[in-house]
Design a protein around this motif. Structure first.
Motif, PDB file in Angstrom:
ATOM      1  N   LEU A 170      -1.511   4.098   7.170  1.00 16.28           N
ATOM      2  CA  LEU A 170      -1.039   4.670   5.712  1.00 16.28           C
ATOM      3  C   LEU A 170      -2.307   5.429   5.468  1.00 16.28           C
ATOM      4  O   LEU A 170      -2.334   6.505   4.471  1.00 16.28           O
ATOM      5  CB  LEU A 170      -0.879   3.466   4.743  1.00 16.28           C
ATOM      6  CG  LEU A 170       0.524   2.905   5.086  1.00 16.28           C
ATOM      7  CD1 LEU A 170       0.816   1.524   4.269  1.00 16.28           C
ATOM      8  CD2 LEU A 170       1.631   3.553   5.202  1.00 16.28           C
ATOM      9  N   LEU A 171      -3.643   4.943   5.565  1.00 14.92           N
ATOM     10  CA  LEU A 171      -4.827   5.746   5.562  1.00 14.92           C
ATOM     11  C   LEU A 171      -4.701   7.154   6.063  1.00 14.92           C
ATOM     12  O   LEU A 171      -5.474   7.793   5.577  1.00 14.92           O
ATOM     13  CB  LEU A 171      -6.012   4.887   5.778  1.00 14.92           C
ATOM     14  CG  LEU A 171      -6.463   3.730   4.845  1.00 14.92           C
ATOM     15  CD1 LEU A 171      -7.617   2.965   5.582  1.00 14.92           C
ATOM     16  CD2 LEU A 171      -6.867   4.151   3.499  1.00 14.92           C
TER      17      LEU A 171
ATOM     18  N   SER B  14      -4.614  10.164  -3.419  1.00 13.45           N
ATOM     19  CA  SER B  14      -4.668   8.693  -3.994  1.00 13.45           C
ATOM     20  C   SER B  14      -3.626   7.796  -3.259  1.00 13.45           C
ATOM     21  O   SER B  14      -2.825   8.158  -2.792  1.00 13.45           O
ATOM     22  CB  SER B  14      -4.647   8.788  -5.627  1.00 13.45           C
ATOM     23  OG  SER B  14      -3.314   9.162  -5.915  1.00 13.45           O
ATOM     24  N   TYR B  15      -3.922   6.601  -3.594  1.00 13.72           N
ATOM     25  CA  TYR B  15      -3.261   5.446  -3.130  1.00 13.72           C
ATOM     26  C   TYR B  15      -2.815   4.760  -4.284  1.00 13.72           C
ATOM     27  O   TYR B  15      -3.527   4.447  -5.222  1.00 13.72           O
ATOM     28  CB  TYR B  15      -3.804   4.531  -1.826  1.00 13.72           C
ATOM     29  CG  TYR B  15      -4.191   5.562  -0.670  1.00 13.72           C
ATOM     30  CD1 TYR B  15      -3.354   5.934   0.383  1.00 13.72           C
ATOM     31  CD2 TYR B  15      -5.550   5.878  -0.679  1.00 13.72           C
ATOM     32  CE1 TYR B  15      -3.657   6.719   1.255  1.00 13.72           C
ATOM     33  CE2 TYR B  15      -6.184   6.614   0.466  1.00 13.72           C
ATOM     34  CZ  TYR B  15      -5.132   7.114   1.501  1.00 13.72           C
ATOM     35  OH  TYR B  15      -5.336   7.884   2.453  1.00 13.72           O
ATOM     36  N   THR B  16      -1.509   4.055  -4.178  1.00 10.68           N
ATOM     37  CA  THR B  16      -1.106   2.933  -5.143  1.00 10.68           C
ATOM     38  C   THR B  16      -1.144   1.425  -4.461  1.00 10.68           C
ATOM     39  O   THR B  16      -0.370   1.513  -3.345  1.00 10.68           O
ATOM     40  CB  THR B  16       0.091   3.406  -5.689  1.00 10.68           C
ATOM     41  OG1 THR B  16       0.265   4.538  -6.219  1.00 10.68           O
ATOM     42  CG2 THR B  16       0.938   2.213  -6.625  1.00 10.68           C
ATOM     43  N   LEU B  17      -1.784   0.791  -4.815  1.00  9.20           N
ATOM     44  CA  LEU B  17      -2.000  -0.661  -4.345  1.00  9.20           C
ATOM     45  C   LEU B  17      -1.390  -1.656  -5.240  1.00  9.20           C
ATOM     46  O   LEU B  17      -1.516  -1.503  -6.590  1.00  9.20           O
ATOM     47  CB  LEU B  17      -3.414  -0.854  -3.834  1.00  9.20           C
ATOM     48  CG  LEU B  17      -4.137  -0.424  -2.776  1.00  9.20           C
ATOM     49  CD1 LEU B  17      -4.146   0.927  -2.798  1.00  9.20           C
ATOM     50  CD2 LEU B  17      -5.338  -1.202  -2.636  1.00  9.20           C
TER      51      LEU B  17
ATOM     52  N   ILE C 216      -2.444  -1.302   7.187  1.00  9.79           N
ATOM     53  CA  ILE C 216      -2.793  -0.355   6.170  1.00  9.79           C
ATOM     54  C   ILE C 216      -3.226   0.893   6.852  1.00  9.79           C
ATOM     55  O   ILE C 216      -3.685   1.801   6.423  1.00  9.79           O
ATOM     56  CB  ILE C 216      -3.799  -1.064   5.588  1.00  9.79           C
ATOM     57  CG1 ILE C 216      -3.499  -2.117   4.605  1.00  9.79           C
ATOM     58  CG2 ILE C 216      -4.857  -0.337   4.462  1.00  9.79           C
ATOM     59  CD1 ILE C 216      -4.430  -3.086   4.027  1.00  9.79           C
TER      60      ILE C 216
ATOM     61  N   THR D 195      -4.558   2.036  -9.047  1.00 10.43           N
ATOM     62  CA  THR D 195      -4.512   3.486  -7.938  1.00 10.43           C
ATOM     63  C   THR D 195      -6.004   3.521  -7.478  1.00 10.43           C
ATOM     64  O   THR D 195      -6.933   3.465  -8.388  1.00 10.43           O
ATOM     65  CB  THR D 195      -4.230   4.698  -8.913  1.00 10.43           C
ATOM     66  OG1 THR D 195      -2.575   4.280  -9.336  1.00 10.43           O
ATOM     67  CG2 THR D 195      -4.213   5.731  -8.252  1.00 10.43           C
TER      68      THR D 195
ATOM     69  N   ASP E 145      -2.763   9.181   6.320  1.00 11.52           N
ATOM     70  CA  ASP E 145      -1.685  10.437   5.666  1.00 11.52           C
ATOM     71  C   ASP E 145      -2.617  11.397   4.912  1.00 11.52           C
ATOM     72  O   ASP E 145      -2.005  12.331   4.290  1.00 11.52           O
ATOM     73  CB  ASP E 145      -0.812   9.625   4.582  1.00 11.52           C
ATOM     74  CG  ASP E 145       0.188   8.780   5.431  1.00 11.52           C
ATOM     75  OD1 ASP E 145       0.242   8.994   6.513  1.00 11.52           O
ATOM     76  OD2 ASP E 145       0.784   7.981   4.658  1.00 11.52           O
TER      77      ASP E 145
ATOM     78  N   PHE F  71       0.889  -1.265   0.070  1.00 14.71           N
ATOM     79  CA  PHE F  71      -0.116   0.106   0.041  1.00 14.71           C
ATOM     80  C   PHE F  71       0.862   1.124   0.081  1.00 14.71           C
ATOM     81  O   PHE F  71       1.363   1.444   0.802  1.00 14.71           O
ATOM     82  CB  PHE F  71      -0.811  -0.131   1.348  1.00 14.71           C
ATOM     83  CG  PHE F  71      -2.211   0.774   1.076  1.00 14.71           C
ATOM     84  CD1 PHE F  71      -3.472   0.380   0.823  1.00 14.71           C
ATOM     85  CD2 PHE F  71      -2.139   2.192   1.528  1.00 14.71           C
ATOM     86  CE1 PHE F  71      -4.715   1.124   0.869  1.00 14.71           C
ATOM     87  CE2 PHE F  71      -3.113   3.235   1.731  1.00 14.71           C
ATOM     88  CZ  PHE F  71      -4.462   2.563   1.228  1.00 14.71           C
ATOM     89  N   ASN F  72       1.028   2.009  -0.988  1.00  8.98           N
ATOM     90  CA  ASN F  72       1.823   3.111  -1.207  1.00  8.98           C
ATOM     91  C   ASN F  72       3.179   2.677  -0.965  1.00  8.98           C
ATOM     92  O   ASN F  72       3.948   3.541  -0.492  1.00  8.98           O
ATOM     93  CB  ASN F  72       1.326   4.234  -0.164  1.00  8.98           C
ATOM     94  CG  ASN F  72       0.385   5.237  -0.995  1.00  8.98           C
ATOM     95  OD1 ASN F  72      -0.070   5.169  -2.103  1.00  8.98           O
ATOM     96  ND2 ASN F  72       0.339   6.315  -0.284  1.00  8.98           N
TER      97      ASN F  72
END
Length: 453
Positions: A263-264, A270-273, A260, A285, A266, A249-250
């Motif tokens: 990280l949420l 958008s997040y890269t998975l 996770i 994304t 932040d 995750f990111n």
């Protein structure tokens, strides 16, 4: 609308518990020669009445419990209207009965709540209850909160699988929570499987005023495997499917779902998975929605399902009694924490409104997982509420069964009846206390229910 539905469902469940309580008073009164003028299921206007003999049975429109109306109200009314007189209780009335009979009648209501809880918990053990719960594999809370907890002091590590506590098998994380909640702060002998090697460690739970419970400082280890994706959610738009496993995750590895959470927070757009699907790695994304100020992806992760395991009669009875003792221990400990000022009354005391909401919420969450889960969850929670009613009514407060027992014990040792005005003043004081508690808890409960869920 959902909150209102939960409250309505919960009031029906709470009504069942109260009716059982009143049934205890009713049966004891009848057995000891006290005339019962009316026994009602529900409150408000009656839509059905039946009077085969001296007692009128009523079914009322509001399913909010019930009541047992014993003969004897005129005795107190006469004393209130004519304080200078000394009226005599009517034959067959509650106040005409001997003190020990009145003690038995007063005790019968709480005892029926105690029996109801034990019977329900025994029945659940007998039939078995399916559960959806994370496994007993743990993550140390200190790994994310940078605080030392009892789990760290005992030598537990993230990835450990708890197999037993104090010799009692632990099947899943719910079992783990139950065992910790029942410990009352006593040391726990924890059996652990660490990479295939058995270990036994001693953990001393710590009281947490914020949650009004004991904790050891562990989270459940939940594998980041997608169980479902909400329709039209950011996850569905990003092409995430049930069965996908979130590998990173990111750019950060995600061995479990707890990895996770930080990280949420932040708050990035958008997040890269990186996902694993049928042995292949897929990058995507996702652009989160913001719900109540928090990023929302629309992903539900897979929780293990544990089927019902019926127990034989002797084991079921033993488990039912044991679980009853566990619940009572938790309540007595919580009451002690409340009396000593270790918990905030505004957060710890729940009125009928919030109790009803919780019953409805438990029912809704349980039935979403299946009928067996729903019935088990509701029955378990009603047993807990029934025990709470048992303890509450035995408190030596005016207007409660415990307060009545105190008066009856005084009369028993004095060997002469108390004056009617003494009884009236005692009940008036109790009514003021109970009314103040109802106002206090209802206000706090309404504030809670109005908050975003």
């Amino acid at each position: 609308m959902q909150t209102v539905l939960f409250v309505l469902l919960g009031l029906v469940g709470l009504g069942i518990v109260v009716t059982i309580h009143e049934l205890g008073h009713f049966l004891a009164a009848r057995a000891l020669g006290v005339e019962v003028e009316a026994f009602a299921v529900g409150w408000g206007p009656a839509f059905y009445r039946w009077k085969p003999k001296k007692t009128e049975y009523r079914l009322c429109w509001l399913p909010l419990g019930g009541y047992c109306k014993m003969k004897g109200e005129n005795y107190l009314k006469q004393a209130l209207l004519n304080p200078e007189t000394q009226p005599q209780p009517e034959p067959g009335s509650f106040f005409a009965a001997s003190p020990w009979r009145r003690i038995v009648i007063s005790l019968a209501g709480p005892i029926f709540n105690l029996l109801m809880a034990a019977v329900v918990l025994t029945a659940l053990a007998l039939t078995g209850v399916p559960q959806n719960s994370p496994s007993s594999r743990i993550i140390l809370a200190s790994q994310y909160e940078h605080t030392t907890y009892p789990a760290d002091q005992a030598g537990l590590k993230s990835g450990d699988i708890i197999t037993a506590i104090n010799g009692q098998p632990v099947q899943n994380f719910r079992d783990l929570q139950t065992q910790i909640g029942a410990c009352a702060g006593k040391p726990l002998s924890v059996e652990v499987n660490r990479n295939g090697q058995p270990l036994t460690l001693t953990v001393i739970p710590r009281w947490n005023p914020a949650s009004s419970s004991y904790l050891v400082g562990v989270y459940p280890w939940i594998d980041p495997i997608v169980a479902s994706v909400q329709r039209d959610s950011p996850a569905q738009i990003a092409g995430i499917r049930p069965g996908d496993r979130v590998i990173s995750f990111n750019g950060y590895p995600t061995p479990n779902t707890r990895a996770i959470v930080p990280l949420l927070s932040d708050r990035v757009p958008s997040y890269t998975l990186q996902l694993e699907r049928h042995g292949k790695q897929i990058d995507t994304t996702i652009i989160p929605d913001i719900v109540n100020g928090q990023p929302h992806l629309g992903i539900e992760y897979k929780i293990p399902h544990y089927p019902a395991v019926p127990q034989p009669w002797n084991v079921a009875v033993s488990q039912g009694i044991s679980q009853t003792q566990v619940f009572l221990g938790q309540m007595l400990d919580g009451l002690g924490q409340l009396v000593t000022g270790n918990v905030d009354p505004a957060k710890s005391l729940s009125g009928p409104l919030l109790i009803a909401y919780y019953v409805g919420d438990v029912a809704s969450q349980g039935f979403m997982s299946g009928w067996g889960d729903g019935v088990g969850a509701v029955a378990n929670f009603l047993a807990f509420i029934s025990l709470a009613l048992f303890l509450m009514n035995l408190l030596p407060l005016p207007a409660l069964d415990g307060g009545n027992i105190v008066l009856e014990l005084v009369e028993l040792f004095r060997r002469k009846p108390l004056k009617p005005m003494t009884l009236i003043r005692f009940q008036q004081v109790g009514s003021v206390i109970i009314l103040a508690l109802i106002i206090f808890t209802t206000y706090n409960n309404v504030i809670f229910l109005m908050q975003p869920k």
